[in-house]
Design a protein around this motif. Sequence first.
Motif, short mmCIF file in Angstrom:
data_model
loop_
_atom_site.label_atom_id
_atom_site.label_comp_id
_atom_site.label_asym_id
_atom_site.label_seq_id
_atom_site.Cartn_x
_atom_site.Cartn_y
_atom_site.Cartn_z
N PRO A 121 -1.97 -8.44 29.09
CA PRO A 121 -3.41 -8.55 29.35
C PRO A 121 -3.89 -7.29 30.05
CG PRO A 121 -2.18 -9.91 30.90
CD PRO A 121 -1.19 -9.34 29.91
N GLY A 122 -5.20 -7.08 30.05
CA GLY A 122 -5.74 -5.86 30.63
C GLY A 122 -6.93 -6.09 31.54
N ILE A 123 -7.30 -5.04 32.24
CA ILE A 123 -8.45 -5.08 33.13
C ILE A 123 -9.74 -5.01 32.32
CG2 ILE A 123 -9.68 -3.86 34.99
CD1 ILE A 123 -6.92 -2.97 36.03
N THR A 124 -9.72 -4.26 31.23
CA THR A 124 -10.90 -4.16 30.37
C THR A 124 -10.46 -4.04 28.92
OG1 THR A 124 -13.04 -3.08 30.05
CG2 THR A 124 -11.13 -1.63 30.43
N GLY A 125 -11.42 -4.19 28.03
CA GLY A 125 -11.13 -4.09 26.61
C GLY A 125 -12.39 -4.17 25.77
N LEU A 126 -12.21 -4.27 24.48
CA LEU A 126 -13.32 -4.29 23.53
C LEU A 126 -14.31 -5.42 23.82
CD1 LEU A 126 -14.62 -3.15 20.97
CD2 LEU A 126 -13.08 -4.62 19.63
N ALA A 127 -13.80 -6.62 24.07
CA ALA A 127 -14.70 -7.75 24.33
C ALA A 127 -15.53 -7.52 25.59
CB ALA A 127 -13.89 -9.04 24.46
N GLN A 128 -14.91 -6.98 26.63
CA GLN A 128 -15.61 -6.78 27.89
C GLN A 128 -16.75 -5.77 27.76
OE1 GLN A 128 -12.12 -7.11 27.73
NE2 GLN A 128 -12.63 -9.21 28.26
N ILE A 129 -16.52 -4.69 27.05
CA ILE A 129 -17.59 -3.70 26.93
C ILE A 129 -18.70 -4.16 26.00
CG2 ILE A 129 -16.11 -1.75 27.55
CD1 ILE A 129 -16.17 -0.94 24.57
N ASN A 130 -18.42 -5.22 25.23
CA ASN A 130 -19.44 -5.78 24.34
C ASN A 130 -20.05 -7.06 24.90
OD1 ASN A 130 -19.69 -4.08 21.87
ND2 ASN A 130 -17.47 -4.31 21.94
N THR A 149 -5.34 -4.34 16.82
CA THR A 149 -5.00 -3.76 15.52
C THR A 149 -5.57 -2.37 15.30
OG1 THR A 149 -6.84 -4.93 14.46
CG2 THR A 149 -4.68 -6.00 14.38
N THR A 150 -6.63 -2.02 16.04
CA THR A 150 -7.24 -0.68 15.87
C THR A 150 -6.95 0.22 17.06
OG1 THR A 150 -9.32 -1.41 16.86
CG2 THR A 150 -9.11 -1.62 14.46
N PHE A 151 -6.02 -0.18 17.89
CA PHE A 151 -5.74 0.51 19.14
C PHE A 151 -5.20 1.93 18.93
CE2 PHE A 151 -3.61 1.00 23.30
CZ PHE A 151 -4.67 0.64 24.11
N ASN A 152 -5.75 2.88 19.67
CA ASN A 152 -5.24 4.25 19.68
C ASN A 152 -5.62 4.88 21.02
OD1 ASN A 152 -7.96 5.41 19.49
ND2 ASN A 152 -7.90 4.84 17.32
N LEU A 153 -5.15 6.07 21.27
CA LEU A 153 -5.38 6.73 22.55
C LEU A 153 -6.86 6.97 22.84
CD1 LEU A 153 -3.62 7.73 24.87
CD2 LEU A 153 -3.58 9.97 23.80
N LYS A 154 -7.61 7.36 21.81
CA LYS A 154 -9.06 7.58 21.98
C LYS A 154 -9.76 6.29 22.39
CE LYS A 154 -13.18 9.08 19.49
NZ LYS A 154 -13.75 9.43 18.20
N ALA A 155 -9.42 5.19 21.75
CA ALA A 155 -10.02 3.90 22.09
C ALA A 155 -9.65 3.49 23.51
CB ALA A 155 -9.59 2.83 21.10
N TYR A 156 -8.39 3.70 23.88
CA TYR A 156 -7.89 3.35 25.21
C TYR A 156 -8.76 3.99 26.29
CZ TYR A 156 -4.49 2.93 29.05
OH TYR A 156 -3.86 2.66 30.24
N PHE A 157 -8.92 5.30 26.22
CA PHE A 157 -9.72 6.00 27.22
C PHE A 157 -11.21 5.70 27.06
CE2 PHE A 157 -5.79 8.49 27.44
CZ PHE A 157 -5.56 8.38 28.80
N GLY A 158 -11.63 5.41 25.83
CA GLY A 158 -13.02 5.03 25.58
C GLY A 158 -13.38 3.72 26.28
N TYR A 159 -12.50 2.72 26.21
CA TYR A 159 -12.75 1.44 26.88
C TYR A 159 -12.82 1.63 28.39
CZ TYR A 159 -11.36 -0.66 22.40
OH TYR A 159 -11.26 -1.01 21.08
#
Length: 179
Positions: A121-130, A149-159
């Motif tokens: 689990p994480g502190i933040t993610g796609l659902a949280q920013i939406n 399924t779409t996870f990558n380094l850019k997305a990680y730092f973007g979230y």
Amino acid sequence: MALCGLIVLSPVMVIVWILGYKETGAPVFVQERVGRLQRPFNLYKFRTMHPSTASVATHMVDANAVTPLGQFLRKTKIDELPQLVNVLKGEMSLVGPRPCLFNQQELIDEREQRGVNQVLPGITGLAQINGVDMSQPRQLAELDKEMITTFNLKAYFGYILQTAIGRGAGDRIKHHNNK
């Protein structure tokens, strides 16, 4: 990154701890949550609600349970900073599905069907920013799966960046109309 965050943000955390102690006498909130592979772990947060508040999902709690300091901490997401300790302990990641309570069976089942419970689990993610919270279990689980399924380094730092600049609203709290 979690260690650096704890070091850099320690002055803020000390101030919040002192203010929280003055407000409730118990500035840190510890709650058992569902971790990777549905293993339990203790999640740490700064307390945003009165200590007598029931241990249920936030969307099931009345808005009156939130303290004045808690309103600020929730709005700024500063209440999440103690979870950096969970990251250091290997129980959480900075980015991942938000850990739920064991009494949120519908969400656990939705996530299990999609393989979401296989990751930390994480502190933040796609659902949280939406702005999607645990009051919408199916939609939350679908966004969690999409994030994985779409996870990558850019997305990680973007979230992380989007969370830091205030995107997303956090978990909803029940508001009652006073007549």
